[in-house]
Design a protein around this motif. Sequence first.
Motif, PDB file in Angstrom:
ATOM      1  N   HIS A  41      -5.770   8.554  -6.262  1.00  0.00           N
ATOM      2  CA  HIS A  41      -5.149   8.095  -5.137  1.00  0.00           C
ATOM      3  C   HIS A  41      -5.983   8.479  -3.762  1.00  0.00           C
ATOM      4  N   ARG A  42      -6.119   7.634  -2.768  1.00  0.00           N
ATOM      5  CA  ARG A  42      -6.971   7.845  -1.406  1.00  0.00           C
ATOM      6  C   ARG A  42      -6.276   7.612  -0.385  1.00  0.00           C
ATOM      7  N   VAL A  43      -5.014   7.039  -0.250  1.00  0.00           N
ATOM      8  CA  VAL A  43      -4.470   6.597   0.806  1.00  0.00           C
ATOM      9  C   VAL A  43      -3.265   7.891   0.925  1.00  0.00           C
ATOM     10  N   PHE A  44      -3.497   8.444   2.274  1.00  0.00           N
ATOM     11  CA  PHE A  44      -2.715   9.479   2.568  1.00  0.00           C
ATOM     12  C   PHE A  44      -1.718   9.513   4.127  1.00  0.00           C
ATOM     13  N   ILE A  77     -11.377   8.339   1.199  1.00  0.00           N
ATOM     14  CA  ILE A  77     -10.175   8.535   1.844  1.00  0.00           C
ATOM     15  C   ILE A  77      -9.719   7.917   2.970  1.00  0.00           C
ATOM     16  N   ASP A  78      -8.477   7.338   2.715  1.00  0.00           N
ATOM     17  CA  ASP A  78      -7.947   6.213   4.023  1.00  0.00           C
ATOM     18  C   ASP A  78      -6.673   7.185   4.671  1.00  0.00           C
ATOM     19  N   THR A 106       0.836  -1.085  -0.005  1.00  0.00           N
ATOM     20  CA  THR A 106       0.034  -0.021   0.083  1.00  0.00           C
ATOM     21  C   THR A 106       0.932   1.064  -0.033  1.00  0.00           C
ATOM     22  N   LEU A 107       0.718   2.168  -0.906  1.00  0.00           N
ATOM     23  CA  LEU A 107       1.320   3.245  -1.051  1.00  0.00           C
ATOM     24  C   LEU A 107       0.679   4.568  -0.177  1.00  0.00           C
ATOM     25  N   ILE A 108       1.341   4.984   0.851  1.00  0.00           N
ATOM     26  CA  ILE A 108       0.787   5.951   1.757  1.00  0.00           C
ATOM     27  C   ILE A 108       1.579   7.243   1.210  1.00  0.00           C
TER      28      ILE A 108
END
Length: 219
Positions: A46-49, A71-72, A25-27
Amino acid sequence: MALTEIQDEIAKAEAAAGRPAGAVTLIAVSKVQPNDRVAHILDQGHRVFGENRVQEAAGKWPDFRQRFDGIDLHLIGPVQTNKARQAFELFQAIHSLDRPKLAATFARLAQEIGHCPDLFIQINTGEEPQKAGVLPGEADAFIKECLNMDLPVRGLMCIPPVSEEASLHFALLAKIAARNGLTGLSMGMSSDFTRAIALGATHVRVGSAIFGARETVAQ
Ligand SMILES: *Cc1c(COP(=O)(O)O)cnc(C)c1O
């Protein structure tokens, strides 16, 4: 680098390590980045921050959540006990569980609120006095303590010392996780995420390589 280039590099590193596509998982670490740069990444789907301060995240993510679904948000920086409740409200995952008092606070909040973000225990693999995290020698006991409290511990996180070969720290983190039956490994940043993937990272935290250099210094 563009987001798509980072995604390609991740895919290549997964394949090179014989790991399935999508294993990592790309944060996207958006701390102190201007909102237009963050919106640009959201526009690309993109939703993972990741954010490293509760206060800063509280100031910007409620607005983004009005504009974008799914959004995650991951907290990758220190949590003060008195910000734990706010952290529970904002974040789907917290990567910086590092002390018994915080674990007890999380357990109490989880009971009260009825849910708990996914948790990663931060390990101070370099045993640096100025850095947060549980010392490697105390990791097994602390992990057990957290699991005994029924906390949803998904894995471990580390930030290697700047002056040392990161791979040694990634390997140590992977070893501690494996012997404790944990599968999540939050490790690897802009300069070393491909090496982290080779050593089993499940979550890489990439900031400047996606967004460009940070204009303000964040700790
Ligand atoms: C800022 C930060 C990152 C991202 O660092 P880059 O070098 O910009 O990729 C990753 N992890 C943590 C804990 C951070 O604070």
